[in-house]
Design an enzyme around this catalytic site. Sequence first.
Site, short mmCIF file in Angstrom:
data_model
loop_
_atom_site.label_atom_id
_atom_site.label_comp_id
_atom_site.label_asym_id
_atom_site.label_seq_id
_atom_site.Cartn_x
_atom_site.Cartn_y
_atom_site.Cartn_z
N ASP A 43 0.85 -1.20 0.00
CA ASP A 43 0.00 0.00 0.00
C ASP A 43 0.88 1.24 0.00
O ASP A 43 1.83 1.35 0.79
CB ASP A 43 -0.90 0.01 1.25
CG ASP A 43 -2.13 0.88 1.08
OD1 ASP A 43 -2.01 1.95 0.45
OD2 ASP A 43 -3.20 0.51 1.59
N HIS A 45 -0.38 4.51 0.16
CA HIS A 45 -1.10 5.69 0.62
C HIS A 45 -0.68 6.08 2.04
O HIS A 45 -0.68 5.23 2.92
CB HIS A 45 -2.61 5.44 0.58
CG HIS A 45 -3.10 5.13 -0.80
ND1 HIS A 45 -3.16 3.83 -1.28
CD2 HIS A 45 -3.51 5.92 -1.81
CE1 HIS A 45 -3.60 3.86 -2.53
NE2 HIS A 45 -3.82 5.11 -2.88
N SER A 96 -4.98 -4.38 2.17
CA SER A 96 -4.25 -3.99 3.38
C SER A 96 -4.92 -4.52 4.64
O SER A 96 -4.27 -4.73 5.66
CB SER A 96 -4.14 -2.46 3.47
OG SER A 96 -3.40 -1.97 2.38
#
Length: 525
Positions: A43, A45, A96
């Site tokens: 991930d 972000h 996630s």
Amino acid sequence: TVKGVEKEKKQKMIDDGLNPDDFDENDDSNYAGKVLMATVKGDVHDIGKNIVAVVLGCNNFKVYDIGVMCSCEKILEKAKEYDVDVIGLSGLITPSLDEMVVVAKELSKGGFKQPLLIGGATTSKMHTAVKISPNYTTPDHPVIHVLDASRSVTVVSSLLNENKTDFVEDLKEEYEEMREDYYAGLEDRYFLTHEQAKEQKLKINFDESPPPPAPKKIGVSLIDTVSIEDIVPYIDWNPFFQTWELRGRYPNRGYPKIFNDETVGGEAKKLFDDAQKMMKEVIANKSMWLKGVVGLFPANRTEDGEDVNVYETEEDRAAGKVFKTFCMLRQQAEKESEDPYLSLADFVAPAGYKDHLGMFAVSCFGCDDLVAKYESENDDFSKIMAQALADRFVEAFAEYLHREIRVSMWGYAPDEQLDEADLLKIKYDGIRPAPGYPSQPDHTEKTSMWSAIQAKELAGIELSESLSMMPASSVSALVFAHPESEYFAVGQIGKDQVESYAKRKEMELSPCERWLSPILNYERD
């Protein structure tokens, strides 16, 4: 906001008779506690994590932010190395959620004693209580879902002060009740079999309501001449204020009414002005730019009605030479109404009709370099502002490009006369659902899209091992043009559909279940 919290910290030190410039960052005794922050494997972000890190840092916690795409091994290793008091995991995409379960299990196996915080857009208190907490929680080290940055300080403080025992006990009871409710709800909920759901699908009469006309250009188009200036009118500023956790109260919810709010109006206006200033700088020096790819292809749903075949050309369609198959998921949870059980495949006509499917991937580039620049200057506010703007730019680019597809590239709505406000209210024909989101909650479908439109080769937009798009400020979507197409949530699905889906995708059942784990109505083995 971040600026305000930083100012408050300095002022508090001055009030306590301390000189902020004399603060020794290497002396752990100067801190209220030490916190490790990480975005999990696959991930990319981290805007929410960055805000939490700054807010905790400004409240005198020492924060070790080890970045994005952190493997489980790295998280455990750094938690030991820094001897932290609390571990925080962040993630935005649904894979996630599964990775957080893996980390919780490994923390337990490794004998770790730190409380575990869970946060990020796809996380929830329910998922934390049901899936993550049972793998790690004890009275010493609970697992806690943290809704936003403003609550992180209260939670971490409660875990490290003398009231920890009561705080953890209350939490344990709350999560146990939530688990009981969740499993009771599953028992009470009825699901149709996959076959029953297929029988009750949406049946569009494509003779009476025919597919839209053929796109003006079949195939793949690189979009690299759209500037930030071009997309500014399409920016939706509401999520911008949500990112910064500024929320107006009724009747001053949303942009621009938020500026009139008694509590947050002044701060919101200041923040907006700072955003406009940075946006002008970005436009002037071209430090961020936009790039994307669009694909428009002949398409028909498959014979069983569950997937969509796309073809490179009309000749290939006539010859039955399939280019890619996009696999879809269908609603199965019983409805109290006569509404159909939807799948995206329902919106595409079967063989014999000349229907089409669109798709695109778009990104905002340059943000990572700006972030690195602001990090080197210890300017947390500007770093987060750059990320928040990059997200707004790419979402506006997607809105702009979808209009271009409708009006000219596909051209099925050449006379569309909607202003930007109407676009944000989705008043146009057609939809653009993204893989991994409610209408098609499987991120693995991105791989078919990336291959079809050559998103990496043509535009430099990549996919991580968890199929997170890189750069982080990216948007992808399938484009359906039929006026009866609509957004919906697939919701939970049964094992019979998962087995059918895995077979159609030529995928082993176990990895398929892992990718779909957030929507399974059963416990996977």
